[in-house]
Design an enzyme around this catalytic site. Structure first.
Site: not given
Ligand code: NOJ
Length: 767
Positions: A311
């Site tokens: 993430d």
């Molecule tokens: C953080 C989020 O937790 C995730 O769901 C997302 O895909 C990523 N950022 C990218 O934006």
């Protein structure tokens, strides 16, 4: 030992069963990947593991994800955030791409994608294309209901069709990779990300996962029609303590295997090409660097062939968790654990070469990660079709009618009728010529019908509640009234609107709830009642409507299960409208007028108060199940039962269940029930089959959903519905991940929801 923090060097790739050769690729394509791999320098290999963020330059020394986080945690306001974005120069990492040091980017503007892709393909030494990824969570240009709502449609065909449409719309803009489906089992309404996923139940979430993956990935008639899915957030993120986003998670292994893993396993089986590791630590190990969940379970037990991305910024956060000393240590632990691609930190880029040289990361580990990423790029057709054609970019400049129709269909099927009338006399549907007062700021608003994770929608595609209802109810009058953001100095005006709305309408429809940004990432709440002054003003509206003999209907608009206990007691009808996307207004008008009958169900239990959270239907019984007597598992000051159970939803007719029976076959049980439409309207009923394993070597849930089926007998007639349950699906996993089928007593329940499904039979089963 594999994954031991102090012995990161002893990497044993056999734990993931095999060095991947993606089954869906032809032998020639796999050879192509091997050949490419053999020609790559160490730096180029590491480059493939790097997802570069478009960073902001010009005085802002932060990456884009960091900036987003600063906005999310309040360090910079929304206005400031927008100002920075629109004024800042952007660093698209052209030079790194040219050197082969970038494998992926998060970019969605098609000309930017083509420009950067051209550098990768034509100017880098090996010409390996980039893969562009984006958060396409519940639609791209066509925005559909938020996932928690759509899951309640219990309609796998719909799940797949909305995904397929989102894939087509995004791929024409250069985006070949969706950070979706989000598959976190979530049982705590305080957690804002409940909105993004398919709810609390493993079976429904698994059906959702498989359908979404098929919808996104399966149409290979053209490379413009499919994308790679990214199942997230792996794993357990939804079990964050106290519903606070990013919080720690402690989940017993058998619960990981039986509940949290189930949708990921279903999605992997459906062929999902990528997975995103979650932010949380699970039982003490951050999921970014967790060899048990990544290398052992995902790449080993599930034989997952794709790649795992972190993430945003999560590899750096391994240090903050307290699991690594510095960036190099965090990078080594993550890659050895099976985390293939780094989203946004460049830690792999700057540290893996040294780690390989000193032997703390083996070349086989790096090669395995690169091979997975290259294989997905080949599968996507990126080597042959790296660019988006100009004509394709404009294909959906005006959304075709079938896209709008699908958005409306999804919205209609996802709304849930929670209450209809107080004394057995239904209030809904409303006659089209009724004098309707529509009240509430949310009713005249496009942003808040969309939900938290929509980035590519356009105003011209949206139908507000007001616009949709004005179309259907010619005598409707709109009153702004109040909403979640109503301030103290607006109360007088709101009260005047309340008076006018009550004076005008025979029925008042109040559209109230949460603004879109109140759910989604970094949006946990400690209270789950309607925010702001809404409950208080709804109270005043209720008193005045009652005094005037007018009916009051609540259209709830929210991104999480709300505590609607007060509303349930005091208003005449409640339609749970969630955030249903671009066509929410026309869908709600159809439902309220009876042009469509509600058929959505709750994919998540609605608590009777926040103190019950987390709450879910498939809980263990405990030794002292909650009851009226004192020494049971209960509260002194709140009910044991939720307000509305999982699977619940009414419609404009009544269905009666009778003649339930269970027939044992060689490999399955057939559970049948007669469903009679005893009302006067057509509607769709979702019949649900639940099972209980009465005594087992690990205590099993009081009920588990094991199947569902739709039926729509005409008024006055009946249909017999049969749901088949394979015997092999009646088992469970123990704490070691071994699947057990234990002989013994089982109960089968069939009916309208997790609470009301009645006992069909209790059977001694021998497997
Ligand atoms: C953080 C989020 O937790 C995730 O769901 C997302 O895909 C990523 N950022 C990218 O934006």
């Amino acid at each position: 030992m594999w994954g031991s923090p102090d012995l990161p060097v002893t990497v044993d790739l056999t734990i993931q069963k095999r060095i991947i050769k993606m089954k869906e690729l032809t032998a020639k394509q796999n050879e192509f990947v091997e050949d490419l791999l053999s020609r790559m320098t160490l730096e180029e290999k590491i480059g493939q593991l790097n997802q570069a963020s478009v960073s902001i330059v010009g005085g802002f020394d932060v990456s884009f994800p960091e900036l987003i986080e600063m906005n999310a945690d309040g360090r910079i306001s929304n206005e400031e955030f927008q100002r920075i974005l629109s004024n800042a120069d952007r660093d698209y990492h052209e030079e790194e791409i040219r050197k082969g040091l970038v494998g992926s980017m998060m970019v969605s503007e098609p000309h930017d994608c083509n420009r950067l892709q051209k550098i990768a393909v034509e100017e880098s030494r090996l010409g390996i294309p980039l893969i562009f990824g984006l958060d396409v969570i519940h639609g791209f240009r066509s925005v559909y209901p938020i996932a928690i709502a759509e899951a309640g449609a219990f309609d796998t065909d719909l799940f797949a069709r909305t995904a397929a449409m989102a894939a087509r719309e995004s791929r024409t803009q250069g985006v070949a990779w969706h950070f979706a489906p989000m598959l976190d089992i979530a049982r705590d309404a305080r957690w804002g990300r409940v909105s993004e996923g398919p709810g609390e139940d493993r079976y429904l979430a698994s059906a959702f996962a498989a359908a979404k993956v098929h919808g996104l990935q399966d149409d290979h008639s053209s490379t413009e029609n499919y994308v790679a899915a990214c199942m997230k957030h792996y794993i357990g993120y939804g079990a964050c303590e106290s519903g606070r986003d990013y919080n720690t998670t402690s989940i017993a292994p058998h619960l990981v295997y039986n509940h949290y893993l189930a949708p990921f396993a279903a999605g992997a089986k459906a062929g999902a090409k990528t997975v995103m590791a979650s932010f949380n630590d699970l039982n003490g190990v951050p999921c970014t660097a967790n060899s048990w969940t990544l290398r052992k379970i995902l790449k080993g037990d599930l034989d997952f062939e794709g790649f795992v991305v972190s993430d945003a910024n999560a590899i750096r956060e391994v240090i903050v968790h307290g699991y690594a000393e510095d960036e190099k240590d965090a990078g080594i632990k993550s890659v050895n654990a099976g985390l293939d691609m780094d989203m946004g930190t460049e830690i792999y880029l700057h540290n893996l070469a040294a780690a390989i040289e000193e032997g703390s990361v083996k070349m086989e580990v790096l090669d395995d990660a690169v091979r997975r990423i290259l294989s997905v790029k080949v599968w996507l057709g990126l080597f042959d079709h790296p660019y988006t054609e100009e004509a394709a970019m404009h294909r959906y400049d005006v959304l075709p009618a079938e896209h709008l129709a699908l958005a409306e269909e999804a919205a209609v099927k996802s709304a849930v009728l929670l209450k209809n009338g107080t004394d057995g006399t239904p209030v809904l549907p409303l006659a089209k010529d009724a004098k309707v007062s529509l009240l509430g700021t949310l009713a005249d608003d496009k942003e808040n019908i969309i939900g938290a994770w929509a980035m590519s929608w356009r105003e011209e595609d949206c139908v507000t509640i007001r616009a949709g209802m004005e179309e259907v109810f010619p005598s409707l009058q709109y009153f702004k009234g109040f909403g979640p953001a109503t301030a103290a100095d607006e109360l007088d005006a709101a009260r005047k609107d309340i008076d006018d709305a009550v004076a005008y309408g025979d029925v008042i429809v109040a559209a109230l709830g949460e603004p879109g940004e109140m759910s989604g990432e970094a949006s946990s709440r400690a209270s789950i009642i309607m925010p702001g002054c809404q409950r208080q003003l709804l109270g005043e509206l209720m008193e005045k409507s009652r005094a005037a003999g007018k009916k009051l209907v609540l259209l709830a608009m929210n991104g999480r299960p709300l505590d609607l206990s007060w509303e349930t007691e005091h208003v005449d009808a409640i339609l749970e409208g969630w955030q249903l996307g671009i066509r929410m207004g026309s869908a709600v008008a159809k439902l309220l007028s009876g042009d469509a009958a509600p058929e959505g169900r709750l994919a998540s239990t609605f608590p009777a108060c926040v103190g019950q959270c987390p709450i879910y239907y498939s809980h263990p019984n405990t030794g002292r199940p909650g009851s009226r007597s004192k020494f049971t598992s209960r509260y002194l000051d709140a009910p044991y039962e939720p307000l509305y159970p999982f699977g619940y939803g009414l419609t404009y007719t009544q269905f009666e269940y009778s003649d339930a029976s269970v027939t044992e076959k060689a490999d399955s049980f057939d559970v049948s029930v007669k469903v009679t439409n005893t009302g006067s309207r057509n509607a769709v009923e979702t019949v649900q089959l639940y099972m209980q394993d009465v005594s087992a070597s690990l205590v099993r849930p009081v009920r588990e959903l094991k199947g569902f089926a739709k039926t729509s007998p005409a008024p006055g007639s009946s249909e017999t519905v049969t749901i088949s349950l394979a015997k092999k699906d009646m088992g469970f996993y123990d704490n070691e991940g071994t699947y057990l089928l234990e002989d013994g007593k089982f109960r089968f329940y069939i009916g309208a929801n997790s609470r009301d499904a009645a006992l069909a039979a209790e059977i001694n089963v021998k497997f």
